[in-house]
Design a protein around this motif. Structure first.
Motif, mmCIF file in Angstrom:
data_model
loop_
_atom_site.group_PDB
_atom_site.id
_atom_site.type_symbol
_atom_site.label_atom_id
_atom_site.label_comp_id
_atom_site.label_asym_id
_atom_site.label_seq_id
_atom_site.Cartn_x
_atom_site.Cartn_y
_atom_site.Cartn_z
ATOM 1 N N LYS A 237 0.905 -1.186 -0.104
ATOM 2 C CA LYS A 237 -0.014 -0.056 -0.178
ATOM 3 C C LYS A 237 0.831 1.260 0.116
ATOM 4 C CE LYS A 237 -1.755 -1.388 3.858
ATOM 5 N NZ LYS A 237 -2.322 -1.671 5.139
ATOM 6 N N GLY A 238 0.455 2.361 -0.802
ATOM 7 C CA GLY A 238 1.135 3.526 -0.720
ATOM 8 C C GLY A 238 2.282 3.948 -1.480
ATOM 9 N N LEU A 239 2.660 2.686 -2.365
ATOM 10 C CA LEU A 239 4.045 2.741 -3.144
ATOM 11 C C LEU A 239 3.747 3.579 -4.544
ATOM 12 C CD1 LEU A 239 5.140 1.000 -0.979
ATOM 13 C CD2 LEU A 239 6.402 -0.157 -2.864
ATOM 14 N N ASP A 240 4.701 4.109 -4.956
ATOM 15 C CA ASP A 240 4.563 4.851 -6.172
ATOM 16 C C ASP A 240 5.064 3.642 -7.407
ATOM 17 O OD1 ASP A 240 4.858 6.555 -8.539
ATOM 18 O OD2 ASP A 240 6.686 7.504 -7.904
ATOM 19 N N GLN A 273 11.890 0.488 -5.665
ATOM 20 C CA GLN A 273 10.801 -0.158 -5.231
ATOM 21 C C GLN A 273 11.020 -0.837 -3.847
ATOM 22 O OE1 GLN A 273 7.407 0.054 -6.170
ATOM 23 N NE2 GLN A 273 8.447 1.425 -7.802
ATOM 24 N N HIS A 274 12.182 -1.639 -3.620
ATOM 25 C CA HIS A 274 12.473 -1.999 -2.292
ATOM 26 C C HIS A 274 12.382 -1.052 -1.134
ATOM 27 C CE1 HIS A 274 14.291 -4.400 0.893
ATOM 28 N NE2 HIS A 274 15.409 -3.660 0.845
ATOM 29 N N LYS A 275 13.401 0.046 -1.501
ATOM 30 C CA LYS A 275 13.440 1.273 -0.723
ATOM 31 C C LYS A 275 12.209 1.875 -0.202
ATOM 32 C CE LYS A 275 18.653 1.977 -1.252
ATOM 33 N NZ LYS A 275 19.564 2.976 -1.504
ATOM 34 N N GLN A 276 11.475 2.045 -1.380
ATOM 35 C CA GLN A 276 10.086 2.601 -0.879
ATOM 36 C C GLN A 276 9.098 1.799 0.128
ATOM 37 O OE1 GLN A 276 7.272 4.383 -3.835
ATOM 38 N NE2 GLN A 276 9.062 4.110 -5.499
ATOM 39 N N TYR A 277 9.281 0.365 -0.132
ATOM 40 C CA TYR A 277 8.521 -0.522 0.640
ATOM 41 C C TYR A 277 9.313 -0.615 2.159
ATOM 42 C CZ TYR A 277 7.578 -5.218 2.584
ATOM 43 O OH TYR A 277 7.116 -6.097 3.338
ATOM 44 N N ILE A 278 10.386 -0.623 2.185
ATOM 45 C CA ILE A 278 10.894 -0.671 3.546
ATOM 46 C C ILE A 278 10.541 0.747 4.300
ATOM 47 C CG2 ILE A 278 12.765 -2.369 3.252
ATOM 48 C CD1 ILE A 278 14.610 -0.233 3.168
ATOM 49 N N HIS A 279 10.379 1.658 3.731
ATOM 50 C CA HIS A 279 10.077 2.971 4.470
ATOM 51 C C HIS A 279 8.427 3.183 4.430
ATOM 52 C CE1 HIS A 279 14.477 3.923 3.534
ATOM 53 N NE2 HIS A 279 14.350 4.653 4.719
#
Length: 672
Positions: A237-240, A273-279
């Motif tokens: 949820k909430g990812l670009d 995408q991974h960095k967006q996810y972990i934040h």
């Protein structure tokens, strides 16, 4: 962002377009302060447009272009080695550098853009080993998939065993850790027997559902196209994330020894995408809460009431749950929670008092004389309360400065003033970081002796400056106490800020909840954690860091439920005497007895922990032997052990000993 991104690239994009998109993605991830202004999305867009036409943009400023050849677009330089010489030539061209001063092209000038691109290439060069490792892994994935397809086409049997299917066969000479690239760990799955029967049946994936899947293949099932992105059923949820990044296998040039811009782009996309996810908030909930969704419920409750106490039977995970809530509220993982300045943990006991918890004198050695002297030091509670207070006051000033146009207006109507105060309070609460203190075994200490006058300040209705009080050691407060030891200044009164939350835990059988004074009950919200409640039982399912064998977990739940039911229906015992799930972690956790044969693990559990606890429950009862055996037999029938048979009560056993002692006491009293 207005510049192109990787998921918008066409399959026929030229390498310079791919490089431009990579530069845009890198900038998007690393926007930061630059020079006297700020690097914004608009600035980056201008950079990219100028750099796409480097040669013509440069010629408009300098006539020295002929002295060193420039490529039409800066994005044609794909490596630091290929660009460094050109950059040095540009930087040494005085005709160029003198015409790009701020009063000419301002801070969005061409040279800033060129330097920004140089920084990108330096970053790429720094991570070259990761790109190379990813390239080898991607090459293996595609080549092995094609190899399996050829075997299938030639009616050769592809080994169905796990090693061959998942690409870990020794014949490939893959080094240990070959699938760990930077922060990402990739798995590789080939469709059963090597046949690519459906889209995404053969794929590379990370631990968090980021996939490199087959989107197209030829008649012989050789890979033609790949799609990169989240599994369709697991997009956080909430990812670009606007869609898959599609790549032609031919463009990857897997026959080369070095990765090209397309290979790098795939890794960039996955890493972004991974960095967006972990934040993301979803990752935070998954890592901190694991499968325990109750943490979120209790965290929301705690934020509203400020003080809660978890009570119940032993081993129900009250402390575990408390730390999970603290971890969620502070945003610090449970592994790092103990070292966090925003978390404190204490355990009350009969000797614990005000000087330990609030503040008190401590013996120290005087640096000048070498003699022992006493200095005032803050206790655990005052220390974390002052940290939370400093954070609250910092954020409050920041919020007030934001609305400084209202400050100083003496003619504000009363209702408007109240609205302003409420607005400032709400925004400060939202901005301020949260602090949590967990008080374990809160009922084992003398609450009045420990809290003293602070019992007033922890009341949710008296939080903040309105609940300020002077402590018992007010006369010893000074600047050195505040600056060097985390205490209070002479001019300061103590208060508990809104961003400090208190969690207590207690076992009901240590002391009845009803025996705690009403003053405490009024200030805390009491929540019972039953041994068979989902909060307790769910401990056996593991969390984000621990997973256990499902069969052993199912059996542990069965044994625990049966034994607790036997305890519940025993006269003079009740739910408060049941055995919590933390005891049964021993038989499922591989770091404890989880790898032992089940029978041995359960015998250890009974002999080392549960059996002795049951004895304590029954100590002094005339029916000790009977009840003990009933509980032990229930344990045996569900765990497959023989602990009841191993225990026989002789004339010198607990029951007769207690009876003998009681008889002796009666005889002594008769003599008296």
């Amino acid at each position: 962002m207005s510049v192109s991104t990787l998921d918008g690239l066409s399959l026929d994009a030229e390498p310079k377009e791919v490089q431009k998109a990579r530069f845009a993605l890198w900038n998007k991830r690393t926007l930061k302060s630059m020079g006297n202004g700020f690097l914004t999305e608009g600035t980056i867009s201008n950079y990219s447009n100028n750099l796409s036409n480097l040669k013509s943009a440069f010629e408009n400023i300098s006539e020295h272009t002929a002295n060193f050849p420039l490529r039409n677009s800066i994005f044609e330089y794909e490596s630091l080695d290929s660009f460094k010489g050109t950059y040095d030539d540009i930087a040494n061209d005085s005709a160029f550098t003198e015409n790009i001063k701020p009063n000419g092209l301002h801070r969005n000038n061409l040279f800033d853009a060129i330097k920004r691109y140089l920084a990108f290439l330096k970053w790429q060069d720094k991570h070259e080993a990761e790109y190379q490792k990813f390239f080898e892994l991607l090459k293996f994935f595609v080549n092995q998939a094609n190899k399996n397809a050829d075997k299938r086409l030639n009616h050769e049997k592809v080994s169905p065993d796990r090693d061959d299917r998942f690409g870990f066969n020794d014949s490939y000479h893959l080094s240990e850790g070959f699938n760990q690239v930077g922060p990402l760990r990739f798995g590789i799955t080939f469709c059963g027997n090597g046949q690519i029967s459906t889209v995404q049946s053969t794929f590379m994936n990370t631990d968090n559902w980021l996939n490199i899947a087959v989107s197209d293949s030829d008649k012989s099932k050789h890979l033609l196209k790949l799609q990169v992105g989240w599994h369709i059923n697991h997009v956080p949820k909430g990812l670009d994330f606007n869609g898959f990044f599609n790549v032609s296998v031919a463009h990857l040039q897997l026959e080369n020894t070095m990765p090209n811009c397309w290979v790098r782009a795939i890794f960039d996309f996955i890493l972004d995408q991974h960095k967006q996810y972990i934040h993301s908030s979803q990752y935070k909930e998954e890592q901190i809460m694991g499968s325990n969704s109750e943490i979120l419920t209790y965290a929301n409750m705690l934020e509203h009431v400020h003080n809660i106490v978890f009570h119940g039977a032993p081993g129900t995970g009250k402390t575990y749950l408390s730390k999970g809530i603290a971890s969620y509220m502070t945003g610090v993982s449970q592994k790092k929670l103990g070292k966090s300045s925003r978390f404190a943990f204490v355990q009350f006991h009969p000797s614990y008092d005000y000087t330990d918890f609030v503040e008190g004198l401590r013996p120290v050695t005087d640096e000048d004389s070498g003699e022992m002297i006493f200095k005032l030091y803050p206790g655990t509670f005052m220390e974390i309360a002052n940290k939370a207070r400093n954070e609250w006051e910092r954020c409050s000033k920041e919020v007030k400065a934001k609305y400084d146009e209202v400050e100083g207006n003496d003619n504000i109507e009363e209702d408007v003033g109240k609205e302003i105060l409420k607005r400032d309070f709400d925004e400060t609460k939202k901005l301020a970081k949260k602090y949590v203190i967990v008080i374990d075994e809160i009922n084992r200490g003398d609450i009045s002796k420990i809290f003293g006058e602070l019992f007033f300040s922890i009341d949710p209705d008296y939080r903040g400056e309105s609940g300020s009080i002077d402590t018992q050691y007010k006369n010893l407060h000074d600047d050195s106490y505040a600056d060097e030891r985390g205490g209070l200044k002479a001019s300061q009164m103590f208060y508990v800020p809104e961003n400090l939350y208190i969690i207590g835990t207690m076992n009901d059988i240590d002391r009845s909840v009803d025996s705690l004074d009403f003053a405490m009950r009024r200030r805390f919200t009491f929540i019972e954690i039953d041994a068979q409640s989902k909060e307790s039982v769910r401990m056996l399912d593991g969390d984000g860091e621990h997973t256990y064998d499902s069969n052993r977990v199912a059996k542990a739940k069965k044994v625990m439920a049966a034994m607790n039911e036997q305890i519940r229906k025993t006269e003079y015992l009740n739910e408060s005497y049941q055995i919590g799930a933390s005891y049964f972690l021993d038989v499922v956790d591989p770091e404890k007895d989880g790898l032992l044969p089940e029978t041995q693990a359960y015998e250890n559990l009974w002999n080392n922990k549960v059996g002795s606890l049951v004895k304590e429950y029954l100590r002094g009862r005339d029916d000790f032997q009977q009840i003990y055996n009933e509980i032990a037999k229930t344990f045996d029938s569900n765990a497959g052990t023989r602990v009841a048979d191993a225990y026989s009560v002789s004339s010198e056993s607990n029951g007769d000993k207690e009876a003998s002692l009681q008889t002796q006491d009666k005889e002594d009293n008769d003599v008296d």
